[in-house]
Design an enzyme around this catalytic site. Structure first.
Site, PDB file in Angstrom:
ATOM      1  N   LYS A  17      -1.211 -22.271  -2.857  1.00  0.00           N
ATOM      2  CA  LYS A  17      -0.150 -21.657  -4.003  1.00  0.00           C
ATOM      3  C   LYS A  17      -1.164 -21.738  -5.442  1.00  0.00           C
ATOM      4  O   LYS A  17      -1.431 -20.574  -5.999  1.00  0.00           O
ATOM      5  CB  LYS A  17       0.864 -22.445  -3.989  1.00  0.00           C
ATOM      6  CG  LYS A  17       1.889 -22.295  -2.974  1.00  0.00           C
ATOM      7  CD  LYS A  17       3.096 -23.135  -2.965  1.00  0.00           C
ATOM      8  CE  LYS A  17       2.927 -24.712  -3.383  1.00  0.00           C
ATOM      9  NZ  LYS A  17       2.382 -25.261  -2.159  1.00  0.00           N
ATOM     10  N   ARG A  92      11.925 -25.471  -5.892  1.00  0.00           N
ATOM     11  CA  ARG A  92      11.743 -26.276  -4.799  1.00  0.00           C
ATOM     12  C   ARG A  92      13.095 -26.573  -3.864  1.00  0.00           C
ATOM     13  O   ARG A  92      12.726 -27.115  -2.809  1.00  0.00           O
ATOM     14  CB  ARG A  92      11.123 -27.811  -5.100  1.00  0.00           C
ATOM     15  CG  ARG A  92       9.665 -27.531  -4.691  1.00  0.00           C
ATOM     16  CD  ARG A  92       8.847 -28.884  -5.137  1.00  0.00           C
ATOM     17  NE  ARG A  92       8.094 -29.345  -4.651  1.00  0.00           N
ATOM     18  CZ  ARG A  92       6.609 -29.010  -4.937  1.00  0.00           C
ATOM     19  NH1 ARG A  92       6.321 -28.304  -5.957  1.00  0.00           N
ATOM     20  NH2 ARG A  92       5.523 -29.324  -4.153  1.00  0.00           N
ATOM     21  N   ARG A 130      -9.505 -31.537  -0.661  1.00  0.00           N
ATOM     22  CA  ARG A 130      -9.091 -31.062  -2.162  1.00  0.00           C
ATOM     23  C   ARG A 130      -9.877 -31.709  -3.088  1.00  0.00           C
ATOM     24  O   ARG A 130      -9.754 -33.179  -3.197  1.00  0.00           O
ATOM     25  CB  ARG A 130      -7.763 -30.721  -2.288  1.00  0.00           C
ATOM     26  CG  ARG A 130      -7.220 -30.332  -3.892  1.00  0.00           C
ATOM     27  CD  ARG A 130      -6.202 -30.021  -4.088  1.00  0.00           C
ATOM     28  NE  ARG A 130      -4.973 -30.923  -3.171  1.00  0.00           N
ATOM     29  CZ  ARG A 130      -3.775 -30.391  -3.242  1.00  0.00           C
ATOM     30  NH1 ARG A 130      -3.285 -29.084  -3.569  1.00  0.00           N
ATOM     31  NH2 ARG A 130      -2.963 -31.364  -2.742  1.00  0.00           N
ATOM     32  N   ARG A 163      -6.207 -36.027  -5.636  1.00  0.00           N
ATOM     33  CA  ARG A 163      -4.904 -36.591  -5.982  1.00  0.00           C
ATOM     34  C   ARG A 163      -4.408 -37.624  -5.153  1.00  0.00           C
ATOM     35  O   ARG A 163      -4.547 -37.932  -4.176  1.00  0.00           O
ATOM     36  CB  ARG A 163      -4.013 -35.188  -5.833  1.00  0.00           C
ATOM     37  CG  ARG A 163      -3.977 -34.426  -6.982  1.00  0.00           C
ATOM     38  CD  ARG A 163      -3.270 -33.064  -6.707  1.00  0.00           C
ATOM     39  NE  ARG A 163      -2.045 -33.191  -5.873  1.00  0.00           N
ATOM     40  CZ  ARG A 163      -1.307 -32.260  -5.582  1.00  0.00           C
ATOM     41  NH1 ARG A 163      -1.471 -30.832  -5.800  1.00  0.00           N
ATOM     42  NH2 ARG A 163      -0.004 -32.540  -5.009  1.00  0.00           N
ATOM     43  N   ARG A 174       5.524 -35.005   2.292  1.00  0.00           N
ATOM     44  CA  ARG A 174       5.662 -33.844   1.618  1.00  0.00           C
ATOM     45  C   ARG A 174       5.957 -32.690   2.469  1.00  0.00           C
ATOM     46  O   ARG A 174       6.772 -31.841   1.965  1.00  0.00           O
ATOM     47  CB  ARG A 174       4.266 -33.722   0.566  1.00  0.00           C
ATOM     48  CG  ARG A 174       4.057 -34.548  -0.672  1.00  0.00           C
ATOM     49  CD  ARG A 174       2.783 -34.396  -1.048  1.00  0.00           C
ATOM     50  NE  ARG A 174       2.211 -33.449  -1.519  1.00  0.00           N
ATOM     51  CZ  ARG A 174       0.770 -33.085  -1.329  1.00  0.00           C
ATOM     52  NH1 ARG A 174       0.131 -34.059  -1.363  1.00  0.00           N
ATOM     53  NH2 ARG A 174       0.539 -31.951  -1.844  1.00  0.00           N
TER      54      ARG A 174
END
Ligand code: AP5
Ligand code: MG
Ligand code: ZN
Length: 229
Positions: A17, A92, A130, A163, A174
């Site tokens: 996203k 969300r 990431r 992160r 998540r």
């Protein structure tokens, strides 16, 4: 009042996203508003909002709606969002979606909702590799989208970091929270005729090209820019 372009990006954590929203925002000249990025910025600067969001984010839970909705309403009122915005990570849940409808209704409402589809396995691979720039928030992947110089941002030379919530235990929660609370929004926006599905299991450039093509079919004109796929 003039019509604005509001786009909502949906997809599991790690679907891409942020990566896609960033590329599209440059072409549309509207801001990418990522609630996750705003929370991380506040966390870094140890603001009251950051301290509040911290415990939720560390567990992979949603920050309470009252806080999140007010934060987005304020952000959408800033001058750079006068032509609209790309919402990445908001709404969300249904309550947030209804709040957004209220905020955008005077300006023509949400224009389209791209859903970036990838398997959970692919999402996990993407999250594991990431890296994010500490300075500007640009997103990289050690294997799939490496920076030119290892550990440093291409845009500003900022330090790249992993992160906190990208640890495996948190990532699993998540995903759980996504399926339980966020995935009902797929039906919500489908019923409004706004949902467009994108195959996220392609290269970043190919996903961007498909995204732009489906948006054009929804009446969202994307100007050709340098680096357009
Ligand atoms: P948030 O920051 O929004 O995280 P998320 O939804 O879990 O999504 P991610 O940012 O992990 O994934 P992405 O889809 O953006 O993927 P990316 O482009 O980085 O939220 C974090 C937390 O904040 C939440 O858990 C919650 O606590 C709180 N929060 C946020 N919003 C909230 C709200 N509205 N209400 C309440 N709480 C909220 O890509 C992933 C990786 O893959 C990158 O390394 C990238 O380089 C790579 N990649 C991307 N595309 C490709 C491709 N096509 N091929 C190969 N690699 C790719
Ligand atoms: Mg993101
Ligand atoms: Zn940077």
């Amino acid at each position: 009042m003039a019509k604005r372009t509001y786009l909502v990006f949906l997809g599991v954590p790690g679907a891409g996203k942020g990566t896609q929203a960033q590329l599209l925002a440059q072409a549309l000249e509207i801001p990418q508003i990522s609630t996750g990025d705003i929370f991380r910025y506040n966390l870094k600067h140890e603001t009251e909002l950051g301290l509040l969001a911290k415990s939720y984010m560390e567990r992979g839970e949603l920050v309470p709606d009252a806080v999140t909705v007010r934060m987005v309403a304020e952000r959408l009122g800033q001058p750079d969002a006068a032509q609209g915005a790309i919402l990445d990570g908001f709404p969300r849940n249904l309550a947030q979606a209804q709040a957004l409808d209220g905020m955008t209704a005077p300006h023509g409402g949400v224009a389209a909702v791209p859903l970036i589809r990838v398997s959970d396995e692919e999402a996990l691979r993407r999250i594991t590799g990431r890296r994010v720039c500490r300075t500007c928030g640009a997103v990289y992947h050690v294997e799939f989208n490496p920076p030119r110089r290892p550990g440093l941002c291409d845009l500003d030379g900022g330090e790249l970091y992993q992160r906190e919530d990208d640890r495996p235990e948190t990532v699993r929660n998540r995903l759980y929270v996504y399926y339980k609370q966020t995935s009902p929004l797929i039906g919500y926006y489908f019923c409004k005729g706004l949902l467009v599905e994108i195959d996220g299991a392609q290269t970043i450039q190919a996903v961007q090209a498909e995204l732009r093509a489906v948006l054009e079919r929804k009446g969202v004109q994307v100007p050709q820019t340098e680096g357009t796929p």
